[in-house]
Write a protein that holds these residues in place. Structure first.
Motif, PDB file in Angstrom:
ATOM      1  N   ASP A   5     -12.415  36.211  38.237  1.00 20.05           N
ATOM      2  CA  ASP A   5     -13.418  36.967  38.996  1.00 20.05           C
ATOM      3  C   ASP A   5     -12.776  37.920  39.991  1.00 20.05           C
ATOM      4  N   ASN A   6     -11.456  37.784  40.174  1.00 16.37           N
ATOM      5  CA  ASN A   6     -10.778  38.613  41.162  1.00 16.37           C
ATOM      6  C   ASN A   6      -9.306  38.769  40.782  1.00 16.37           C
ATOM      7  N   ILE A   7      -8.969  39.897  40.133  1.00 17.37           N
ATOM      8  CA  ILE A   7      -7.571  40.099  39.750  1.00 17.37           C
ATOM      9  C   ILE A   7      -6.824  40.985  40.753  1.00 17.37           C
ATOM     10  N   GLN A   8      -7.467  41.289  41.883  1.00 17.25           N
ATOM     11  CA  GLN A   8      -6.808  42.153  42.867  1.00 17.25           C
ATOM     12  C   GLN A   8      -5.511  41.549  43.404  1.00 17.25           C
ATOM     13  N   PRO A   9      -5.442  40.209  43.641  1.00 11.14           N
ATOM     14  CA  PRO A   9      -4.152  39.650  44.075  1.00 11.14           C
ATOM     15  C   PRO A   9      -3.022  39.939  43.085  1.00 11.14           C
ATOM     16  N   GLY A  10      -3.324  39.885  41.801  1.00 12.63           N
ATOM     17  CA  GLY A  10      -2.304  40.183  40.802  1.00 12.63           C
ATOM     18  C   GLY A  10      -1.905  41.646  40.831  1.00 12.63           C
ATOM     19  N   LEU A  11      -2.886  42.535  40.934  1.00 14.77           N
ATOM     20  CA  LEU A  11      -2.577  43.964  40.990  1.00 14.77           C
ATOM     21  C   LEU A  11      -1.764  44.292  42.237  1.00 14.77           C
ATOM     22  N   ASP A  12      -2.124  43.681  43.357  1.00 10.09           N
ATOM     23  CA  ASP A  12      -1.365  43.932  44.593  1.00 10.09           C
ATOM     24  C   ASP A  12       0.076  43.460  44.440  1.00 10.09           C
ATOM     25  N   LEU A  63      -0.096  39.687  33.460  1.00 10.87           N
ATOM     26  CA  LEU A  63      -0.799  40.072  34.683  1.00 10.87           C
ATOM     27  C   LEU A  63      -1.728  38.954  35.154  1.00 10.87           C
ATOM     28  N   LEU A  64      -2.470  38.363  34.224  1.00 10.03           N
ATOM     29  CA  LEU A  64      -3.399  37.296  34.624  1.00 10.03           C
ATOM     30  C   LEU A  64      -2.647  36.089  35.180  1.00 10.03           C
ATOM     31  N   MET A  65      -1.453  35.821  34.651  1.00  7.55           N
ATOM     32  CA  MET A  65      -0.668  34.707  35.187  1.00  7.55           C
ATOM     33  C   MET A  65      -0.139  35.043  36.573  1.00  7.55           C
ATOM     34  N   ILE A  66       0.357  36.272  36.755  1.00  8.73           N
ATOM     35  CA  ILE A  66       0.815  36.699  38.087  1.00  8.73           C
ATOM     36  C   ILE A  66      -0.347  36.614  39.072  1.00  8.73           C
ATOM     37  N   ASN A  67      -1.517  37.039  38.613  1.00  6.94           N
ATOM     38  CA  ASN A  67      -2.708  36.981  39.473  1.00  6.94           C
ATOM     39  C   ASN A  67      -3.010  35.543  39.891  1.00  6.94           C
ATOM     40  N   GLN A  68      -2.930  34.618  38.919  1.00  2.51           N
ATOM     41  CA  GLN A  68      -3.213  33.208  39.229  1.00  2.51           C
ATOM     42  C   GLN A  68      -2.184  32.642  40.213  1.00  2.51           C
ATOM     43  N   VAL A  69      -0.916  32.989  40.003  1.00  2.00           N
ATOM     44  CA  VAL A  69       0.146  32.497  40.892  1.00  2.00           C
ATOM     45  C   VAL A  69      -0.062  33.013  42.314  1.00  2.00           C
ATOM     46  N   HIS A  70      -0.677  34.187  42.435  1.00  2.00           N
ATOM     47  CA  HIS A  70      -0.900  34.780  43.756  1.00  2.00           C
ATOM     48  C   HIS A  70      -2.306  34.517  44.282  1.00  2.00           C
ATOM     49  N   THR A 100      -8.510  47.306  32.868  1.00  2.00           N
ATOM     50  CA  THR A 100      -7.619  48.397  32.454  1.00  2.00           C
ATOM     51  C   THR A 100      -7.758  49.585  33.403  1.00  2.00           C
ATOM     52  N   ASP A 101      -8.979  49.904  33.793  1.00  2.00           N
ATOM     53  CA  ASP A 101      -9.183  50.997  34.760  1.00  2.00           C
ATOM     54  C   ASP A 101      -8.497  50.672  36.090  1.00  2.00           C
ATOM     55  N   MET A 102      -8.639  49.424  36.539  1.00  2.00           N
ATOM     56  CA  MET A 102      -8.011  49.028  37.807  1.00  2.00           C
ATOM     57  C   MET A 102      -6.486  49.113  37.692  1.00  2.00           C
ATOM     58  N   TRP A 103      -5.955  48.650  36.560  1.00  2.00           N
ATOM     59  CA  TRP A 103      -4.506  48.692  36.338  1.00  2.00           C
ATOM     60  C   TRP A 103      -4.010  50.135  36.341  1.00  2.00           C
ATOM     61  N   ASN A 104      -4.712  51.018  35.619  1.00  2.00           N
ATOM     62  CA  ASN A 104      -4.261  52.415  35.527  1.00  2.00           C
ATOM     63  C   ASN A 104      -4.286  53.085  36.899  1.00  2.00           C
ATOM     64  N   ARG A 105      -5.289  52.779  37.697  1.00  2.00           N
ATOM     65  CA  ARG A 105      -5.316  53.351  39.059  1.00  2.00           C
ATOM     66  C   ARG A 105      -4.145  52.820  39.882  1.00  2.00           C
ATOM     67  N   MET A 106      -3.807  51.546  39.676  1.00  2.00           N
ATOM     68  CA  MET A 106      -2.723  50.942  40.449  1.00  2.00           C
ATOM     69  C   MET A 106      -1.369  51.563  40.088  1.00  2.00           C
TER      70      MET A 106
END
Length: 347
Positions: free
Chosen positions: A191-198, A179-186, A338-344
């Motif tokens: 400080d902001n993993i929302q791009p990865g979650l999206d 997830l953190l790698m996907i987030n970085q690629v996006h 983890t909370d953000m991931w579970n909501r997603m």
């Protein structure tokens, strides 16, 4: 000697180790170390532990304790440490060093330091032990289903793969790193993993999410999985199970899990413990780790046969393309993420 940590209270474990140490100390020097159990511990004994015992005529007492449990035990024993060497595979060594639980090792105390890639000894200045193996996260793919190997993390969004993608839950360390790698690629960062979650949310209707390694195997074997972001060493497990699986390092790089050997602070025999850590860095041992479990060597003099080298990240270029995330930040924010991931995934 093997001591099973699980099922014993910390107090009982401490008493058991202390009693055993007392009974053998008069005859032979002793080091107490942890290992990770199962096939890992079998290889650890063959490649490092038993050769060290023979060379230095010492008794190594091995406690099966995974990284998080190892850190918990070091904290609980801070006033009276019972381990001499602590192995970690999840970045806990950084936290342990910051809490004063580890004995610093200088570069000139390691005979093999000059043979290692720079990243493997960078932590010494911060009191962290050297990296002796690397498990890398990249793409596992079905070689019979895909004519061309995936080349980028972005390939997960290839419409041709819809319905054949396996993602791993954030509760799994490899899943978190993916997830953190996907987030970085996006375009995100720690400080902001929302791009990865999206980005992952766009895959929910075309993938399955699993929590454990056996579930990945099950999906490749039974559910027509074609591609999964996961670890290179597990690709070997799948091939051993007869599955047509290969591993590739995407062009944006591979998150790395560093496996480190650390000397515990506050023990009397730190010189011997440092010799053990140094012994773990030999090219011979690192070739053995690659052969047994497909971990990448950190000793640049380790020469792998061509077929084996193709199954792990190997060499200067591959090592330069490893990606790391600050383990202290990851540890501090994992619960929030983890909370953000579970909501997603339940939206």
């Amino acid at each position: 000697m093997r001591i099973a940590a699980y099922g014993l209270s910390a107090l009982a474990l401490t008493a058991a180790m202390a009693g055993t140490v007392a009974s053998t100390a008069a005859a032979q020097e002793t080091l107490v170390i942890n290992s990770f159990g199962g096939a890992y511990e079998d290889a650890h004994r063959e490649l490092v532990i038993e050769p060290f015992e023979e060379m230095y005529d010492v008794d190594l007492q091995v406690v099966t304790a995974y990284s998080a449990d190892m850190l918990s035990q070091l904290r609980a024993q801070a006033g009276n440490p019972q381990f001499d060497v602590a192995h970690f595979s999840g970045g806990q060594e950084v936290i342990a060093a910051e809490e004063g639980l580890l004995e610093p090792i200088s570069r000139d105390e390691l005979e093999y330091a000059d043979e290692l890639y720079d990243f493997a000894v960078e932590g010494l200045d911060n009191g962290v032990g050297p990296v002796y193996s690397v498990a890398a996260v990249g793409m596992l793919y079905n070689t019979e289903a895909l004519e061309t190997a995936p080349a980028s993390w972005q390939d997960l969004w290839n419409d041709d793969y819809a319905g054949h993608i396996v993602l791993t839950d954030i509760s799994n360390t490899y899943g978190l790193l993916g997830l953190l790698m996907i987030n970085q690629v996006h375009g995100g960062d720690l400080d902001n993993i929302q791009p990865g979650l999206d980005a992952v949310s766009e895959l929910l209707d075309r993938s399955v999410i699993v929590r454990s390694s056996p579930e990945i195997q099950q999906n490749f074997a039974q559910n027509d999985a074609w591609i999964a972001p996961y670890a290179q060493d597990y690709g070997h497990t799948l091939r051993e199970a007869g599955l047509p699986i290969d591993f590739v390092q995407p062009e944006e790089g591979s998150p790395a899990v560093f496996i480190t050997a650390n000397v515990v602070a506050g023990r009397e025999n730190t010189d011997l413990a440092k010799k053990f850590v140094d012994f773990s860095l030999r090219a011979e041992a690192q070739i053995g780790w690659a052969e047994a479990l497909r971990y990448s060597p950190t000793n640049r003099t380790a020469e792998l046969p061509e077929e084996l080298a193709a199954q792990v990240l190997y060499g200067e270029e591959a090592m330069a393309n490893l990606v790391t995330f600050d383990p202290q930040v990851v540890n501090d924010r994992r619960s929030e993420w983890t909370d953000m991931w579970n909501r997603m995934i339940t939206q």
